[in-house]
Scaffold this motif. Structure first.
Motif, PDB file in Angstrom:
ATOM      1  N   GLY A 206      99.711 162.445  12.892  1.00 31.08           N
ATOM      2  CA  GLY A 206     101.190 161.620  12.253  1.00 31.08           C
ATOM      3  C   GLY A 206     101.682 160.697  13.281  1.00 31.08           C
ATOM      4  N   GLU A 207     101.913 162.084  14.565  1.00 27.32           N
ATOM      5  CA  GLU A 207     102.607 161.183  15.613  1.00 27.32           C
ATOM      6  C   GLU A 207     101.528 161.084  16.658  1.00 27.32           C
ATOM      7  OE1 GLU A 207     105.414 164.074  16.819  1.00 27.32           O
ATOM      8  OE2 GLU A 207     106.254 163.333  18.889  1.00 27.32           O
ATOM      9  N   ILE A 208     102.156 159.189  17.349  1.00 20.01           N
ATOM     10  CA  ILE A 208     100.840 159.685  18.345  1.00 20.01           C
ATOM     11  C   ILE A 208     102.740 159.334  19.925  1.00 20.01           C
ATOM     12  CG2 ILE A 208     100.692 157.302  19.608  1.00 20.01           C
ATOM     13  CD1 ILE A 208      98.628 158.639  17.285  1.00 20.01           C
ATOM     14  N   ASN A 209     101.449 159.915  21.014  1.00 18.70           N
ATOM     15  CA  ASN A 209     102.519 160.236  22.430  1.00 18.70           C
ATOM     16  C   ASN A 209     101.631 159.597  23.045  1.00 18.70           C
ATOM     17  OD1 ASN A 209     105.268 160.681  21.915  1.00 18.70           O
ATOM     18  ND2 ASN A 209     103.531 162.985  20.581  1.00 18.70           N
ATOM     19  N   ALA A 210     101.157 158.248  23.844  1.00 17.82           N
ATOM     20  CA  ALA A 210     100.631 158.113  24.721  1.00 17.82           C
ATOM     21  C   ALA A 210     101.313 157.645  26.291  1.00 17.82           C
ATOM     22  CB  ALA A 210     100.384 156.459  23.878  1.00 17.82           C
ATOM     23  N   LEU A 211      99.955 157.681  26.735  1.00 11.85           N
ATOM     24  CA  LEU A 211      99.913 158.002  28.601  1.00 11.85           C
ATOM     25  C   LEU A 211      99.269 156.169  28.270  1.00 11.85           C
ATOM     26  CD1 LEU A 211      99.815 161.160  29.481  1.00 11.85           C
ATOM     27  CD2 LEU A 211     101.585 159.381  29.564  1.00 11.85           C
ATOM     28  N   VAL A 212      99.708 155.112  29.187  1.00 13.99           N
ATOM     29  CA  VAL A 212      99.163 153.865  29.767  1.00 13.99           C
ATOM     30  C   VAL A 212      98.592 154.038  30.893  1.00 13.99           C
ATOM     31  CG1 VAL A 212      99.146 151.481  29.726  1.00 13.99           C
ATOM     32  CG2 VAL A 212      99.882 152.947  27.208  1.00 13.99           C
ATOM     33  N   ILE A 213      97.068 153.865  31.212  1.00 14.14           N
ATOM     34  CA  ILE A 213      97.288 153.559  32.952  1.00 14.14           C
ATOM     35  C   ILE A 213      97.032 151.448  32.454  1.00 14.14           C
ATOM     36  CG2 ILE A 213      95.471 154.052  34.729  1.00 14.14           C
ATOM     37  CD1 ILE A 213      95.097 156.485  33.977  1.00 14.14           C
ATOM     38  N   SER A 214      97.378 151.040  33.133  1.00  8.99           N
ATOM     39  CA  SER A 214      97.990 149.525  32.984  1.00  8.99           C
ATOM     40  C   SER A 214      96.788 149.416  33.933  1.00  8.99           C
ATOM     41  CB  SER A 214      99.184 148.776  33.097  1.00  8.99           C
ATOM     42  OG  SER A 214      99.862 149.120  34.117  1.00  8.99           O
ATOM     43  N   GLY A 215      96.099 147.554  34.020  1.00  8.14           N
ATOM     44  CA  GLY A 215      95.357 147.084  34.813  1.00  8.14           C
ATOM     45  C   GLY A 215      96.829 146.182  35.969  1.00  8.14           C
ATOM     46  N   SER A 216      96.202 145.487  37.072  1.00  8.73           N
ATOM     47  CA  SER A 216      96.901 145.100  37.956  1.00  8.73           C
ATOM     48  C   SER A 216      97.972 144.609  38.172  1.00  8.73           C
ATOM     49  CB  SER A 216      95.271 144.371  38.752  1.00  8.73           C
ATOM     50  OG  SER A 216      94.525 144.578  39.425  1.00  8.73           O
ATOM     51  N   THR A 217      98.640 144.508  38.071  1.00 13.09           N
ATOM     52  CA  THR A 217     100.013 144.052  37.696  1.00 13.09           C
ATOM     53  C   THR A 217     100.532 142.657  38.140  1.00 13.09           C
ATOM     54  OG1 THR A 217     101.367 146.432  38.386  1.00 13.09           O
ATOM     55  CG2 THR A 217     102.904 143.954  38.230  1.00 13.09           C
ATOM     56  N   GLY A 218     100.607 141.947  36.649  1.00  6.40           N
ATOM     57  CA  GLY A 218     101.281 140.612  36.807  1.00  6.40           C
ATOM     58  C   GLY A 218      99.629 140.089  36.565  1.00  6.40           C
ATOM     59  N   ALA A 219      98.013 140.482  36.719  1.00  7.15           N
ATOM     60  CA  ALA A 219      97.059 140.243  36.290  1.00  7.15           C
ATOM     61  C   ALA A 219      97.319 139.990  34.615  1.00  7.15           C
ATOM     62  CB  ALA A 219      96.192 141.359  35.645  1.00  7.15           C
ATOM     63  N   SER A 220      96.735 138.445  33.965  1.00 10.39           N
ATOM     64  CA  SER A 220      97.425 138.166  32.521  1.00 10.39           C
ATOM     65  C   SER A 220      96.661 139.353  31.845  1.00 10.39           C
ATOM     66  CB  SER A 220      96.686 136.995  32.373  1.00 10.39           C
ATOM     67  OG  SER A 220      95.830 136.760  32.848  1.00 10.39           O
ATOM     68  N   ALA A 221      95.195 139.493  32.608  1.00 15.20           N
ATOM     69  CA  ALA A 221      94.658 140.782  31.814  1.00 15.20           C
ATOM     70  C   ALA A 221      95.628 142.027  31.613  1.00 15.20           C
ATOM     71  CB  ALA A 221      93.613 141.359  32.133  1.00 15.20           C
ATOM     72  N   GLN A 222      96.335 142.713  32.292  1.00 17.24           N
ATOM     73  CA  GLN A 222      97.172 143.542  32.162  1.00 17.24           C
ATOM     74  C   GLN A 222      98.361 142.942  31.360  1.00 17.24           C
ATOM     75  OE1 GLN A 222     100.385 143.166  33.871  1.00 17.24           O
ATOM     76  NE2 GLN A 222     101.121 144.283  32.321  1.00 17.24           N
ATOM     77  N   ILE A 223      99.610 142.131  31.176  1.00 15.41           N
ATOM     78  CA  ILE A 223      99.940 141.683  30.555  1.00 15.41           C
ATOM     79  C   ILE A 223      99.358 141.835  29.269  1.00 15.41           C
ATOM     80  CG2 ILE A 223     101.356 139.511  30.506  1.00 15.41           C
ATOM     81  CD1 ILE A 223     100.723 138.556  33.686  1.00 15.41           C
ATOM     82  N   GLY A 224      98.067 140.955  28.671  1.00 12.28           N
ATOM     83  CA  GLY A 224      97.925 140.916  27.080  1.00 12.28           C
ATOM     84  C   GLY A 224      97.843 141.929  26.921  1.00 12.28           C
ATOM     85  N   ARG A 225      96.915 143.250  27.647  1.00 15.49           N
ATOM     86  CA  ARG A 225      96.737 144.477  26.674  1.00 15.49           C
ATOM     87  C   ARG A 225      97.759 144.781  26.742  1.00 15.49           C
ATOM     88  NH1 ARG A 225      91.240 145.028  30.725  1.00 15.49           N
ATOM     89  NH2 ARG A 225      90.115 142.378  29.833  1.00 15.49           N
ATOM     90  N   SER A 226      98.633 145.425  27.810  1.00 16.41           N
ATOM     91  CA  SER A 226      99.953 146.262  27.282  1.00 16.41           C
ATOM     92  C   SER A 226     101.216 145.613  26.330  1.00 16.41           C
ATOM     93  CB  SER A 226     100.869 145.797  29.182  1.00 16.41           C
ATOM     94  OG  SER A 226     100.318 146.536  29.951  1.00 16.41           O
ATOM     95  N   ASP A 227     101.146 143.941  26.386  1.00 12.82           N
ATOM     96  CA  ASP A 227     101.949 143.613  24.789  1.00 12.82           C
ATOM     97  C   ASP A 227     101.047 143.744  23.768  1.00 12.82           C
ATOM     98  OD1 ASP A 227     104.153 142.672  27.469  1.00 12.82           O
ATOM     99  OD2 ASP A 227     103.276 140.524  27.031  1.00 12.82           O
TER     100      ASP A 227
END
Ligand code: GZL
Length: 387
Positions: A206-227
């Motif tokens: 019922g409850e999701i508490n997520a931690l995200v390890i993102s890619g290189s900051t400013g890379a479009s792959a990071q931006i798209g996956r995060s958004d």
């Protein structure tokens, strides 16, 4: 032409032999005149024949040039020269991307490839592109480390008359390139979010508490996956406890996850790694911290790329779902180059085909923006066929 020349010479020979046979002085003079006539005729015919031969040779050369253009060679009959400014060597995905380009743009295939591994350094990448301009290559390929800061150097490429093809990550502040071949990173992020929604419902979470390890900051792959993931999280009322960059590396993933295990001990039930190499590092950190992850355990681990080693971790019951990003863009880039060689206009955007991977128990029905998605079961054959 040769027939005409031959006919002229034969008829001249016949006239000369007839006149020579008469024996009179007048006849001799006439024979001399005839000989001169013959010589002139023969010269004219030879010149015409030579001109035609030259024409034929030029036509043949043109045909060779056209054939060479079709076969992947430049207009002067040499190989097509390509400068490729690659992000770096940070991940299994990157290794596959580099190999794809080096395999396709080989000398045997009619290319001279100048390859620069820019080691995740934006300044070095711009410098590599400028070196390609100085070399006067026929085409420049760029996988942009980050999505901005490109218009100046792309203008320099345009001024030099060198077409630029962008692969994989996008350039978001200039359109001075002929085509981009890559993936929709926002869709990848949404796929992970929509899958998690459907899977959590199936599992009664019922409850999701997520931690995200993102890619290189400013890379479009990071931006798209995060958004993309955040869009679903916000809609579903999930909590994203934290998001820090692991720079798409295994070491980065481990370092961030070690910090998370301390800061959020017992508070999280989902970890989202924006590529498999970060997931490998995160698993090491969770193993060391005694955190149980994978199907049937406390933490759901989500990853992106779906490289061979990532799929092996899905099959081993460690990664719950892996969202592919296809690195094998080079054949599509070659198609763009051949179109340009033939004077055709390529599509501005060429999207790669991607798959969403899981084991049977983690395969659920979900949609992205109303479009039903198909998941692929990870089997030994699927792993053997992966990049
Ligand atoms: C995505 C690509 C990313 C991969 C990582 O298209 O740019 O960079 O997801 C790689 O593995 O480092």
């Amino acid at each position: 032409m040769k027939k005409k020349l031959l006919g002229t010479l034969l008829s001249a020979a016949m006239v000369m032999s007839l006149l020579a046979g008469c024996g009179s002085s007048a006849a001799t003079d006439a024979a001399a005149d005839a000989a001169a006539t013959v010589e002139d005729a023969a010269d004219d015919a030879a010149e015409e024949a030579q001109a035609e031969v030259v024409e034929d040779v030029e036509a043949a050369e043109e045909a060779v040039e056209e054939a060479a253009a079709d076969a992947g060679a430049s207009s002067d009959g040499g190989n097509i020269s390509i400068g490729f400014a690659q992000v770096g060597h940070e991940s299994d995905w990157r290794t596959a991307s580099t190999k794809s380009c080096q395999d396709v743009f080989s000398e045997a295939n009619g290319y001279d490839l100048s390859f620069v591994d820019c080691d995740n350094d934006e300044a070095a990448q711009k410098e590599a592109v400028r070196s390609f301009i100085e070399q006067g290559v026929d085409y420049i390929i760029i996988d942009p480390i980050i999505a901005t800061g490109w218009d100046t150097v792309l203008t320099e490429c345009e001024d030099a008359g060198i077409p630029v093809i962008v692969i994989d990550r996008t350039i978001d502040d200039s359109d001075k390139y002929v085509a981009w071949v890559g993936s929709n990173f926002l869709t990848e992020g949404k796929a992970a979010g929509e899958w998690l929604k459907a899977y959590a419902e199936k599992q009664g979470i019922g409850e999701i508490n997520a931690l995200v390890i993102s890619g290189s900051t400013g890379a479009s792959a990071q931006i798209g996956r995060s958004d993309g993931f955040k869009e679903i999280a916000d809609r579903e009322g999930w909590t994203i406890l934290d998001e820090q960059t692991g720079d798409f590396t295994e070491a980065g993933g481990q370092e961030v996850m070690e910090s998370y295990c301390k800061s959020y001990e017992g508070k999280f039930n989902v970890v989202v790694c924006q590529n498999d190499n970060e997931a490998f590092g995160a698993m090491t950190a969770m193993d060391n911290a005694g955190v149980a992850y994978g199907p049937g355990n406390d933490v759901i681990l989500i990853s992106f790329d779906a490289c061979t080693a990532g799929l092996e971790d899905v099959k081993a019951g460690k990664i719950s779902a892996d969202f592919e990003c296809n690195p094998l863009a080079a054949p599509f880039v070659e198609m763009v180059i051949q179109q340009l060689q033939n004077g055709e206009t390529p599509d501005k955007e060429v999207y790669m085909e991607e798959h969403w991977y899981a084991l049977p128990d983690q395969i659920v029905d979900f949609s992205i923006d109303g479009a039903a998605q198909t998941m692929t079961e990870v089997t030994d054959d699927v792993i053997a066929a992966q990049y």
